[in-house]
Motif scaffolding. Structure first.
Motif, PDB file in Angstrom:
ATOM      1  N   ALA A   6      43.912  17.205 -21.782  1.00  0.00           N
ATOM      2  CA  ALA A   6      43.465  17.928 -20.457  1.00  0.00           C
ATOM      3  C   ALA A   6      42.103  17.770 -20.137  1.00  0.00           C
ATOM      4  CB  ALA A   6      44.027  19.229 -20.221  1.00  0.00           C
ATOM      5  N   LEU A   7      41.354  18.214 -21.090  1.00  0.00           N
ATOM      6  CA  LEU A   7      39.900  18.101 -21.187  1.00  0.00           C
ATOM      7  C   LEU A   7      39.187  16.619 -21.238  1.00  0.00           C
ATOM      8  CD1 LEU A   7      38.873  20.549 -23.993  1.00  0.00           C
ATOM      9  CD2 LEU A   7      38.535  20.872 -21.586  1.00  0.00           C
ATOM     10  N   ALA A   8      40.075  15.705 -21.724  1.00  0.00           N
ATOM     11  CA  ALA A   8      39.437  14.364 -21.758  1.00  0.00           C
ATOM     12  C   ALA A   8      39.803  13.706 -20.321  1.00  0.00           C
ATOM     13  CB  ALA A   8      40.407  13.377 -22.843  1.00  0.00           C
ATOM     14  N   HIS A   9      40.929  14.017 -19.570  1.00  0.00           N
ATOM     15  CA  HIS A   9      41.318  13.725 -18.131  1.00  0.00           C
ATOM     16  C   HIS A   9      40.228  14.429 -17.151  1.00  0.00           C
ATOM     17  CE1 HIS A   9      43.569  12.674 -14.837  1.00  0.00           C
ATOM     18  NE2 HIS A   9      43.772  13.548 -14.318  1.00  0.00           N
ATOM     19  N   GLN A  10      39.812  15.477 -17.329  1.00  0.00           N
ATOM     20  CA  GLN A  10      39.059  16.204 -16.839  1.00  0.00           C
ATOM     21  C   GLN A  10      37.736  15.625 -16.445  1.00  0.00           C
ATOM     22  OE1 GLN A  10      39.132  18.998 -14.394  1.00  0.00           O
ATOM     23  NE2 GLN A  10      41.410  19.167 -14.447  1.00  0.00           N
ATOM     24  N   LEU A  11      37.281  15.161 -17.712  1.00  0.00           N
ATOM     25  CA  LEU A  11      35.667  14.442 -17.896  1.00  0.00           C
ATOM     26  C   LEU A  11      35.763  13.148 -17.796  1.00  0.00           C
ATOM     27  CD1 LEU A  11      35.073  16.792 -21.183  1.00  0.00           C
ATOM     28  CD2 LEU A  11      34.014  16.965 -18.835  1.00  0.00           C
ATOM     29  N   GLY A  12      37.022  12.409 -17.999  1.00  0.00           N
ATOM     30  CA  GLY A  12      36.872  11.093 -17.672  1.00  0.00           C
ATOM     31  C   GLY A  12      36.404  10.421 -18.988  1.00  0.00           C
ATOM     32  N   VAL A  13      36.643  11.036 -20.267  1.00  0.00           N
ATOM     33  CA  VAL A  13      36.318  10.200 -21.544  1.00  0.00           C
ATOM     34  C   VAL A  13      37.669  10.312 -22.315  1.00  0.00           C
ATOM     35  CG1 VAL A  13      34.152  11.135 -21.155  1.00  0.00           C
ATOM     36  CG2 VAL A  13      35.639  12.690 -22.511  1.00  0.00           C
ATOM     37  N   THR A  14      37.505   9.669 -23.405  1.00  0.00           N
ATOM     38  CA  THR A  14      38.523   9.446 -24.618  1.00  0.00           C
ATOM     39  C   THR A  14      38.858  10.864 -25.260  1.00  0.00           C
ATOM     40  OG1 THR A  14      37.400   8.972 -26.204  1.00  0.00           O
ATOM     41  CG2 THR A  14      38.203   6.986 -24.885  1.00  0.00           C
ATOM     42  N   GLN A  15      40.069  11.016 -25.769  1.00  0.00           N
ATOM     43  CA  GLN A  15      40.390  12.218 -26.418  1.00  0.00           C
ATOM     44  C   GLN A  15      39.519  12.342 -27.771  1.00  0.00           C
ATOM     45  OE1 GLN A  15      44.729  12.143 -27.258  1.00  0.00           O
ATOM     46  NE2 GLN A  15      45.169  12.073 -24.967  1.00  0.00           N
ATOM     47  N   SER A  16      39.278  11.203 -28.375  1.00  0.00           N
ATOM     48  CA  SER A  16      38.612  11.041 -29.522  1.00  0.00           C
ATOM     49  C   SER A  16      37.040  11.550 -29.229  1.00  0.00           C
ATOM     50  CB  SER A  16      38.386   9.522 -30.002  1.00  0.00           C
ATOM     51  OG  SER A  16      37.694   9.526 -31.137  1.00  0.00           O
ATOM     52  N   VAL A  45      36.347  13.629 -26.863  1.00  0.00           N
ATOM     53  CA  VAL A  45      36.361  15.056 -26.904  1.00  0.00           C
ATOM     54  C   VAL A  45      36.565  16.003 -28.113  1.00  0.00           C
ATOM     55  CG1 VAL A  45      37.903  16.871 -25.818  1.00  0.00           C
ATOM     56  CG2 VAL A  45      37.150  14.837 -24.375  1.00  0.00           C
ATOM     57  N   SER A  46      37.468  15.428 -28.834  1.00  0.00           N
ATOM     58  CA  SER A  46      37.418  15.993 -30.264  1.00  0.00           C
ATOM     59  C   SER A  46      36.282  15.838 -30.943  1.00  0.00           C
ATOM     60  CB  SER A  46      38.525  15.246 -30.964  1.00  0.00           C
ATOM     61  OG  SER A  46      39.686  15.217 -30.273  1.00  0.00           O
ATOM     62  N   GLN A  47      35.291  14.918 -31.035  1.00  0.00           N
ATOM     63  CA  GLN A  47      34.226  15.130 -31.603  1.00  0.00           C
ATOM     64  C   GLN A  47      33.093  16.004 -30.948  1.00  0.00           C
ATOM     65  OE1 GLN A  47      33.337  13.248 -34.281  1.00  0.00           O
ATOM     66  NE2 GLN A  47      35.425  12.885 -34.567  1.00  0.00           N
ATOM     67  N   HIS A  48      32.991  16.423 -29.433  1.00  0.00           N
ATOM     68  CA  HIS A  48      32.154  16.965 -29.206  1.00  0.00           C
ATOM     69  C   HIS A  48      32.711  18.526 -29.324  1.00  0.00           C
ATOM     70  CE1 HIS A  48      29.786  14.334 -26.715  1.00  0.00           C
ATOM     71  NE2 HIS A  48      30.542  13.569 -26.183  1.00  0.00           N
ATOM     72  N   LEU A  49      33.994  18.743 -29.335  1.00  0.00           N
ATOM     73  CA  LEU A  49      34.497  19.952 -29.720  1.00  0.00           C
ATOM     74  C   LEU A  49      34.174  20.411 -31.056  1.00  0.00           C
ATOM     75  CD1 LEU A  49      38.061  19.981 -28.062  1.00  0.00           C
ATOM     76  CD2 LEU A  49      35.974  21.495 -27.456  1.00  0.00           C
ATOM     77  N   ARG A  50      34.192  19.467 -32.123  1.00  0.00           N
ATOM     78  CA  ARG A  50      33.725  19.493 -33.451  1.00  0.00           C
ATOM     79  C   ARG A  50      32.464  20.109 -33.680  1.00  0.00           C
ATOM     80  NH1 ARG A  50      30.906  16.950 -36.889  1.00  0.00           N
ATOM     81  NH2 ARG A  50      31.083  15.071 -35.576  1.00  0.00           N
ATOM     82  N   ILE A  51      31.533  19.644 -32.816  1.00  0.00           N
ATOM     83  CA  ILE A  51      30.190  20.028 -32.800  1.00  0.00           C
ATOM     84  C   ILE A  51      30.026  21.336 -32.281  1.00  0.00           C
ATOM     85  CG2 ILE A  51      27.807  19.575 -31.925  1.00  0.00           C
ATOM     86  CD1 ILE A  51      28.722  16.682 -32.017  1.00  0.00           C
TER      87      ILE A  51
END
Length: 73
Positions: A43-53, A55-61
């Motif tokens: 859902a976050l990837a869809h909202q931001l227009g970026v890949t799931q990967s 988003v996962s990397q940004h969330l890790r940080i």
């Protein structure tokens, strides 16, 4: 880690526009709209227009900086 180093780490984590958008989406997430007050990576990837990967990397940080909590479902 002293207070100044912790602040520097926080600002470093928030220095990316995509991470700021993620924080904004997550803080605006309200129960009833988001399951349990949370959004999944898809859902976050869809909202931001970026890949799931990405988003996962940004969330890790953001998690490492102590700004978000994660849960696997």
């Amino acid at each position: 880690m002293d207070e100044i180093e912790k602040l520097a780490e926080t600002f470093k984590a928030l220095s990316d526009p995509t991470r700021l958008r993620l924080v904004k989406l997550l803080t605006g997430c309200q129960p009833g709209i988001c399951e349990g007050g949370a959004l999944c990576v898809n859902a976050l990837a869809h909202q931001l227009g970026v890949t799931q990967s990405a988003v996962s990397q940004h969330l890790r940080i953001l998690r490492q900086a102590g700004l978000v909590n994660g849960a696997r479902r």
